[in-house]
Design an enzyme around this catalytic site. Sequence first.
Site, PDB file in Angstrom:
ATOM      1  N   TYR A  72       0.791  -1.218   0.000  1.00 21.83           N
ATOM      2  CA  TYR A  72       0.000   0.000   0.000  1.00 21.83           C
ATOM      3  C   TYR A  72       0.828   1.274   0.000  1.00 21.83           C
ATOM      4  O   TYR A  72       0.397   2.287  -0.532  1.00 21.83           O
ATOM      5  CB  TYR A  72      -0.905   0.056   1.237  1.00 21.83           C
ATOM      6  N   GLU A 143      -3.077  -7.614  -2.379  1.00 23.25           N
ATOM      7  CA  GLU A 143      -3.794  -6.487  -1.784  1.00 23.25           C
ATOM      8  C   GLU A 143      -3.124  -5.190  -2.196  1.00 23.25           C
ATOM      9  O   GLU A 143      -1.909  -5.098  -2.248  1.00 23.25           O
ATOM     10  CB  GLU A 143      -3.790  -6.551  -0.246  1.00 23.25           C
TER      11      GLU A 143
END
Length: 179
Positions: A72, A143
């Site tokens: 992220y 993710e």
Amino acid sequence: MKWYEPLTNSTTDILAARRAQAFELEWFLDPIFFGEYPRQMQKILQSNLPTFTSEEKNLLRYKADFIGLNHYTAIYAKDCIYSPCNLQTYEGNALVLAVDERDGVKIGRDTALPGFCVVPEAMESAILYVNQRYKGTPVYITENGYSQWSNASREELINDIERVNYHQGYVTYLSKAIR
């Protein structure tokens, strides 16, 4: 997997970024691929870190079909071995202080989640690092995403420019890494 950039160009901060990465990523993957924990962890944790027998190392070694990477953000790493720091953070185990500013400038735009800034070029760095370290193992991004403020209006959610920009940036740098 956060990507760690040295806070300064000093050797100690460069080593701190590598050490933080060892505690972030290599902690999980090195035993599977190499049959032991990263040397940086071994040096700091010593006898508190489990060891593997030769038989266990052989059972573990190169047993992954792929690597699932959750990525992220990036953050700066400051060495805390040679200059004392507040080590009450996750990175404190690696004797590193993680900060999101250098000389008053944030590493990237803020998201709704504190400590998670938009740093798309970190995607390229992370992928290249994982590919180089764990050669020949396919990597899947399992993710990635942009955290949203919970009080956003319906209109803001529909016209979600920040999320679009986030994904455009990350996909651009993922594409560079693939090339």
